[in-house]
Design an enzyme around this catalytic site. Structure first.
Site, PDB file in Angstrom:
ATOM      1  N   ARG A  67       0.863  -1.187   0.000  1.00  0.00           N
ATOM      2  CA  ARG A  67       0.000   0.000   0.000  1.00  0.00           C
ATOM      3  C   ARG A  67       0.896   1.233   0.000  1.00  0.00           C
ATOM      4  NH1 ARG A  67      -3.049   3.674   3.397  1.00  0.00           N
ATOM      5  NH2 ARG A  67      -2.122   3.035   5.360  1.00  0.00           N
ATOM      6  N   HIS A 108      -2.429  11.174   1.493  1.00  0.00           N
ATOM      7  CA  HIS A 108      -1.859  10.825   2.792  1.00  0.00           C
ATOM      8  C   HIS A 108      -1.228  12.105   3.357  1.00  0.00           C
ATOM      9  CE1 HIS A 108      -0.275   7.236   5.240  1.00  0.00           C
ATOM     10  NE2 HIS A 108       0.196   8.312   5.867  1.00  0.00           N
ATOM     11  N   GLU A 139      -6.636   8.139   6.800  1.00  0.00           N
ATOM     12  CA  GLU A 139      -6.872   8.818   8.078  1.00  0.00           C
ATOM     13  C   GLU A 139      -7.376  10.259   7.934  1.00  0.00           C
ATOM     14  OE1 GLU A 139      -3.191   8.446  10.247  1.00  0.00           O
ATOM     15  OE2 GLU A 139      -3.387   6.290  10.477  1.00  0.00           O
ATOM     16  N   ASN A 166      -6.722   1.438  10.526  1.00  0.00           N
ATOM     17  CA  ASN A 166      -5.368   1.630  11.056  1.00  0.00           C
ATOM     18  C   ASN A 166      -5.472   1.599  12.567  1.00  0.00           C
ATOM     19  OD1 ASN A 166      -4.693   2.082   8.417  1.00  0.00           O
ATOM     20  ND2 ASN A 166      -4.033   4.194   8.695  1.00  0.00           N
ATOM     21  N   TYR A 182      -3.291   1.586  16.215  1.00  0.00           N
ATOM     22  CA  TYR A 182      -2.035   1.698  16.961  1.00  0.00           C
ATOM     23  C   TYR A 182      -2.237   1.561  18.464  1.00  0.00           C
ATOM     24  CZ  TYR A 182       0.180   2.999  12.648  1.00  0.00           C
ATOM     25  OH  TYR A 182       0.673   2.953  11.377  1.00  0.00           O
ATOM     26  N   GLU A 216      -2.997  -0.518   8.611  1.00  0.00           N
ATOM     27  CA  GLU A 216      -1.770  -0.080   9.299  1.00  0.00           C
ATOM     28  C   GLU A 216      -1.795  -0.616  10.710  1.00  0.00           C
ATOM     29  OE1 GLU A 216      -0.671   4.084   9.518  1.00  0.00           O
ATOM     30  OE2 GLU A 216      -1.163   4.368   7.399  1.00  0.00           O
TER      31      GLU A 216
HETATM   32  O1  IFM Z   1       3.395   7.331  10.105  1.00  0.00           O
HETATM   33  C1  IFM Z   1       2.036   7.388  10.356  1.00  0.00           C
HETATM   34  C2  IFM Z   1       1.251   7.264   9.071  1.00  0.00           C
HETATM   35  O2  IFM Z   1       1.604   8.245   8.163  1.00  0.00           O
HETATM   36  C3  IFM Z   1      -0.222   7.358   9.333  1.00  0.00           C
HETATM   37  N1  IFM Z   1      -0.624   6.439  10.377  1.00  0.00           N
HETATM   38  C4  IFM Z   1       0.136   6.439  11.596  1.00  0.00           C
HETATM   39  C5  IFM Z   1       1.602   6.279  11.291  1.00  0.00           C
HETATM   40  C6  IFM Z   1       2.416   6.278  12.582  1.00  0.00           C
HETATM   41  O3  IFM Z   1       2.257   7.476  13.224  1.00  0.00           O
END
Ligand code: IFM
Length: 455
Positions: A77, A121, A166, A293, A295, A357
């Site tokens: 991606r 992005h 995002e 995504n 985290y 992600e």
């Molecule tokens: O690096 C970023 C990415 O550009 C978008 N999602 C989160 C990642 C980590 O912060």
């Protein structure tokens, strides 16, 4: 030792984005984007670092694609830099810019890697920011025109086109906290930007489908976090609920249900009648593909100091943290189940759901023998992939996982200090070295699963 296996046909991949890796910020006719401007302003980025050169992927893309192929990864991606394709954001098309993505796609396909192309992005052409940026409705139309141009060129080979990565971060970090380009701090501009980003998704989806040479799936990628209250008090629970509305529901509902919860906030109520035009919500509600995504989770407590949500994020002692966030694998299961049960199961034609992600910044370095022993990332991968697998066992149709990121790169306002890659990059020489985590991931991909022991 229990071995877990993912369903047959599960898509494995890695992800990256244009500004974070390409460099060549002003080459071959590329126009400036808001990140070029932002990074060149003193004091905005740690150590004054910039993406001018980044990791030089623009010139090294063949080497990078060869690395992906060498790890037997079936999907990649990437994002397209709008201002490389249209230096002014609208009007003139820069053929040299488009040619780069043409070559990249051909190189990927030559090596049997499925391209997932993302149109946006965080890198708005500066010329469009100069005309007001995302808070202006005309930016949504400009985005649709750009989407058509890319679709006309790439849709004979690219089967999935992602409009935005995002959008919530684009709006919140770019126009509310000002940590990201263009560095604006204005709640009204944020609400406007959010609506126009969503609208631009709908307009672009229409333009892509109308111009595609072959059937193409149009999707979007969202950052989603479970929000947990710090305590069980009503004040904290309400604070978490409000944060959830802003962070998760305000994006998911327009895209999947055609409704919006923004009227729950005074500012949303005030703005939405003039902002949301008849027909907008129908346009926005269109998805063949939804990327999540993930985290971290957000732990929230009541805090009246914060505008709009009256809630603040906290970092309780005793939890595990990385260089940027809490490490909380169970949150990935939680968010996938929620997206599946509360949204996708309810829509007549559920979009394809994938994790697009997931990754962790680790202060990696080369050992004396040239190896990068990033065991912490391996543990992270193992624990998060296990949660994806659990969600699948419990009925969520998750069809893929892309790790963030393929290579160490430019982490926005934090510069080059946060290394997210499966591949280590020496930022001086640009030499790439596959980390231990890269080898572990490649092995899991080859096996379509891994042994649970040792997690
Ligand atoms: O690096 C970023 C990415 O550009 C978008 N999602 C989160 C990642 C980590 O912060």
């Amino acid at each position: 030792m229990q071995k877990i296996r993912f369903p047959q046909g599960f898509t494995w991949g890695v992800a990256a984005s244009a500004y974070q890796i390409e460099g060549a910020w002003n080459e071959d006719g590329k126009g400036p984007c808001i990140w070029d401007t932002f990074c060149h302003m003193p004091g905005k980025i740690v150590n004054g670092e910039t993406g001018d050169v980044a990791i030089d992927h623009y010139h090294r893309y063949k080497e990078d694609v060869a690395l992906i192929a060498g790890m037997d990864l079936p999907a990649y991606r990437f994002s397209i830099a709008w201002s490389r394709v249209m230096p002014e954001g609208s009007g003139t098309v820069n053929q040299k810019g488009l040619d780069f993505y043409d070559r990249l796609v051909d190189e990927l396909l030559k090596r049997k890697i499925e391209p997932y192309a993302c149109l946006y992005h965080f890198d708005l052409p500066q010329a469009l920011q100069d005309r007001g940026g995302w808070p202006e409705r005309q930016t949504a139309q400009a985005f649709a025109d750009y989407a058509r141009i890319v679709s006309e060129r790439l849709s004979d080979r690219v089967r999935t086109i992602i409009t935005h990565n995002e959008p919530w971060v684009t709006a919140a970090a770019g126009y509310f906290s000002g940590e990201h380009a263009p560095g604006i701090k204005d709640p009204v501009a944020t609400f406007k930007a959010m609506h126009h980003l969503l609208l631009s998704h709908g307009l672009a989806a229409e333009a892509i489908r109308a111009s595609a040479k072959k059937p193409v799936k149009v999707g979007i990628v969202l950052n989603l976090n479970p929000i947990h209250p710090l305590t069980d008090s009503k004040r904290d629970r309400d604070a978490a609920r409000r944060m959830d509305t802003v962070l998760n529901r305000s994006i998911l509902e327009p895209l999947l249900l055609g409704t919006t919860p923004v009227q729950e906030f005074a500012i949303g109520k005030m703005l939405s009648s003039s902002l949301i035009k008849p027909g907008d919500m129908e346009k926005i509600r269109t998805l063949d593909f939804l990327g999540v995504n993930y985290y971290c989770r957000t732990v929230a407590k009541f805090d009246p100091k914060f505008p709009v949500v009256a809630a603040a994020q906290v970092h309780p002692e005793g939890n595990e943290y990385s260089g940027m966030w809490e490490i909380y694998p169970e949150g990935l299961y939680e968010i996938l189940m929620r997206v599946w049960n509360d949204y996708l199961r309810k829509v007549p034609q559920a979009p394809i759901l994938m994790v697009t992600e997931n990754g962790v910044p680790v202060p990696d370095g080369l050992d004396f023998d040239g190896r990068v022993r990033d065991e912490r990332r391996i543990r992270y991968l193992r624990n998060h992939l296990y949660q994806v697998w659990r969600a699948i066992q419990d009925g969520a149709l998750v069809q893929g996982y892309f790790h963030w990121s393929f290579m160490d790169n430019f982490e926005w306002a934090l510069g080059y200090g946060q290394r997210f890659g499966l591949v280590y990059v020496d930022f001086q020489t640009m030499k790439r070295t596959v980390k231990d985590s890269g080898r572990w991931f490649a092995e899991a991909v080859r096996d379509n699963g891994f042994a649970l022991e040792g997690g």
